[in-house]
Design a protein around this motif. Structure first.
Motif, PDB file in Angstrom:
ATOM      1  N   TRP A 175     -20.641  20.935  29.098  1.00 35.07           N
ATOM      2  CA  TRP A 175     -21.856  20.538  28.379  1.00 35.07           C
ATOM      3  C   TRP A 175     -22.208  19.114  28.781  1.00 35.07           C
ATOM      4  N   HIS A 176     -23.459  18.782  28.901  1.00 37.65           N
ATOM      5  CA  HIS A 176     -23.764  17.458  29.447  1.00 37.65           C
ATOM      6  C   HIS A 176     -23.487  16.310  28.490  1.00 37.65           C
ATOM      7  N   ASP A 177     -23.516  16.561  27.209  1.00 37.92           N
ATOM      8  CA  ASP A 177     -23.465  15.444  26.270  1.00 37.92           C
ATOM      9  C   ASP A 177     -22.575  15.783  25.078  1.00 37.92           C
ATOM     10  N   VAL A 178     -21.377  15.228  25.040  1.00 38.05           N
ATOM     11  CA  VAL A 178     -20.459  15.481  23.927  1.00 38.05           C
ATOM     12  C   VAL A 178     -20.069  14.140  23.326  1.00 38.05           C
ATOM     13  N   ARG A 179     -20.164  14.058  22.020  1.00 42.93           N
ATOM     14  CA  ARG A 179     -19.791  12.815  21.327  1.00 42.93           C
ATOM     15  C   ARG A 179     -18.660  13.158  20.368  1.00 42.93           C
ATOM     16  N   VAL A 180     -17.632  12.333  20.285  1.00 38.24           N
ATOM     17  CA  VAL A 180     -16.474  12.659  19.455  1.00 38.24           C
ATOM     18  C   VAL A 180     -16.208  11.554  18.438  1.00 38.24           C
ATOM     19  N   TRP A 181     -15.533  11.956  17.373  1.00 39.83           N
ATOM     20  CA  TRP A 181     -15.038  10.984  16.391  1.00 39.83           C
ATOM     21  C   TRP A 181     -13.702  11.485  15.861  1.00 39.83           C
ATOM     22  N   ASN A 182     -12.767  10.566  15.670  1.00 45.32           N
ATOM     23  CA  ASN A 182     -11.486  10.876  15.042  1.00 45.32           C
ATOM     24  C   ASN A 182     -11.134   9.752  14.097  1.00 45.32           C
ATOM     25  N   ARG A 183     -10.457  10.106  12.991  1.00 43.61           N
ATOM     26  CA  ARG A 183     -10.066   9.070  12.015  1.00 43.61           C
ATOM     27  C   ARG A 183      -9.215   7.989  12.676  1.00 43.61           C
ATOM     28  N   GLY A 184      -8.162   8.410  13.361  1.00 46.78           N
ATOM     29  CA  GLY A 184      -7.325   7.455  14.104  1.00 46.78           C
ATOM     30  C   GLY A 184      -8.007   7.180  15.440  1.00 46.78           C
ATOM     31  N   PRO A 185      -8.419   5.917  15.695  1.00 42.71           N
ATOM     32  CA  PRO A 185      -9.243   5.644  16.886  1.00 42.71           C
ATOM     33  C   PRO A 185      -8.523   5.869  18.219  1.00 42.71           C
TER      34      PRO A 185
ATOM     35  N   SER B 143     -28.535  20.144  23.834  1.00 44.05           N
ATOM     36  CA  SER B 143     -28.614  18.834  23.209  1.00 44.05           C
ATOM     37  C   SER B 143     -27.198  18.335  22.881  1.00 44.05           C
ATOM     38  N   GLU B 144     -27.145  17.095  22.413  1.00 45.72           N
ATOM     39  CA  GLU B 144     -25.831  16.475  22.202  1.00 45.72           C
ATOM     40  C   GLU B 144     -25.036  17.192  21.115  1.00 45.72           C
ATOM     41  N   ILE B 145     -23.755  17.448  21.408  1.00 51.55           N
ATOM     42  CA  ILE B 145     -22.856  18.127  20.474  1.00 51.55           C
ATOM     43  C   ILE B 145     -21.823  17.123  19.988  1.00 51.55           C
ATOM     44  N   GLY B 146     -21.531  17.134  18.699  1.00 48.86           N
ATOM     45  CA  GLY B 146     -20.500  16.252  18.168  1.00 48.86           C
ATOM     46  C   GLY B 146     -19.249  17.033  17.801  1.00 48.86           C
ATOM     47  N   VAL B 147     -18.087  16.466  18.085  1.00 51.12           N
ATOM     48  CA  VAL B 147     -16.814  17.072  17.655  1.00 51.12           C
ATOM     49  C   VAL B 147     -16.099  16.049  16.777  1.00 51.12           C
ATOM     50  N   ILE B 148     -15.788  16.462  15.551  1.00 47.04           N
ATOM     51  CA  ILE B 148     -15.128  15.590  14.585  1.00 47.04           C
ATOM     52  C   ILE B 148     -13.705  16.114  14.375  1.00 47.04           C
ATOM     53  N   GLY B 149     -12.701  15.303  14.734  1.00 44.22           N
ATOM     54  CA  GLY B 149     -11.297  15.722  14.597  1.00 44.22           C
ATOM     55  C   GLY B 149     -10.710  16.047  15.958  1.00 44.22           C
ATOM     56  N   LEU B 150      -9.812  15.189  16.428  1.00 43.35           N
ATOM     57  CA  LEU B 150      -9.264  15.316  17.794  1.00 43.35           C
ATOM     58  C   LEU B 150      -7.751  15.482  17.757  1.00 43.35           C
ATOM     59  N   GLY B 151      -7.296  16.427  16.929  1.00 41.78           N
ATOM     60  CA  GLY B 151      -5.865  16.742  16.898  1.00 41.78           C
ATOM     61  C   GLY B 151      -5.537  17.688  18.039  1.00 41.78           C
TER      62      GLY B 151
END
Ligand code: NAP
Length: 293
Positions: free
Chosen positions: A26-36, A4-12
């Motif tokens: 992995w088929h579905d990865v969603r990311v978020w970082n403070r600085g866009p 299922s979809e995996i989220g990664v928070i923090g892209l340093g």
């Protein structure tokens, strides 16, 4: 764990490399970082993005957090746009940021109160190992939960070590970073002494490489920084200082002195105060230059 979809928070330095490896496997990865800005590169690697950690909780059954320190972890979890404000009940939170043992145990309790499943999972290995999916996950929490997460973790790393209850992954991470910090200061001081004695610092490394017991991969990586005086960060001065402070606080709380680690803290603090905080920890050598009488 299903795919299922995996989220990664923090892209340093670390999170971006880990997310890229996940996206490859992995088929579905969603990311978020403070600085866009940092999310653009991950979009190009096939990741989707979330608009906030809260959005991530709504969409993904699993989130892996890889940010600087406890304050940064709190910033992505708490508040109206934080991960805990989303539909997080029953979901899995994996913290791979290096934090104190005290913080990791507190976070485990906060997760339990919200019916969130939690794995304490800092990593050993730096930028190169993150890029090569060769990290070692140092885990604490429910053993069955960690076993179930292994196939997913092993897309970012090569080994998952089980250390016991939540908090023990972070405890083991501090023990390992104590060695990393002190090995780096040993190399930096040795190179500085060699220069002081009129020796070419290359001779130090030539001798280490020739030794059947002292030739080690870490020394070879940091040799490049030290000889070229190139301190582009793989692991920053400020992040190792943060970890050294955790080591000293945790030891002190249990009545243990760590005098060499305390001296390391002074050196790192001096370096960070003199403008080197964003450089690689091998910039301890640059800090030592400033100590010449
Ligand atoms: P980094 O390159 O400095 O990245 C830090 C990340 O944390 C960035 O995504 C940053 O977002 C985010 N962040 C910081 N403060 C935040 C806040 N208040 N709210 C939201 N996000 C925040 O650090 P790194 O080297 O990847 O290290 C990440 C963690 O892994 C640290 O705990 C470090 O000790 C640990 N670690 C590092 C290494 C290594 O060799 N580098 C190895 C093992 C473990 P922005 O982009 O918006 O600033």
């Amino acid at each position: 764990m299903d795919r299922s979809e995996i989220g990664v928070i923090g892209l340093g330095i670390m999170g971006s490399a880990m997310a890229k490896n996940l996206a490859r496997a992995w088929h579905d990865v969603r990311v978020w970082n403070r600085g866009p800005d940092r999310m653009q590169e991950l979009r190009e690697s096939g990741c989707k993005t979330a608009v906030s950690p809260r959005d991530m909780a709504d969409r993904c059954p699993v989130a892996l957090v890889m940010v600087t320190d406890p304050a940064a972890v709190d910033a992505v979890l708490e508040g109206p746009d934080g991960w805990f404000a989303g539909k997080c009940s029953g979901k899995l939170l994996i913290n791979s940021s290096t934090v104190s043992v005290k913080y990791a145990c507190g976070l485990a309790a906060r997760c339990t109160a919200r019916k969130v499943r939690f794995i304490d999972a800092p990593v050993a290995g730096s930028k190169a190992q993150a890029q090569a999916a060769q990290l070692i996950f140092l885990t604490g929490g429910e053993k069955a939960e960690i076993e179930a997460a292994k196939p997913f973790l092993l897309h970012m790393g090569k080994t998952v070590i089980y250390a016991g209850a939540a908090g023990n992954g972070s405890a083991l991470k501090l023990c390992i970073n104590l060695i990393i910090g002190q090995m780096t200061s040993c190399l930096a001081e040795s190179v500085t002494l060699a220069k002081t004695l009129g020796l070419a610092p290359e001779l130090v490394f030539e001798t280490l490489h020739a030794s059947p017991v002292l030739d080690c991969g870490y020394f070879r990586i940091k040799e490049k920084n030290l000889l070229a005086e190139n301190y582009a960060p793989a692991f920053s001065m400020s992040n190792i200082l943060k970890d050294v402070k955790f080591m000293l606080e945790e030891a002190d709380a249990r009545g243990q002195n760590l005098p060499v680690t305390a001296a390391l803290k002074e050196l790192l603090q001096r370096g960070c105060d003199s403008g080197l905080r964003g450089l690689d920890l091998s910039a301890m050598a640059k800090t030592l230059e400033g100590l010449k009488k």
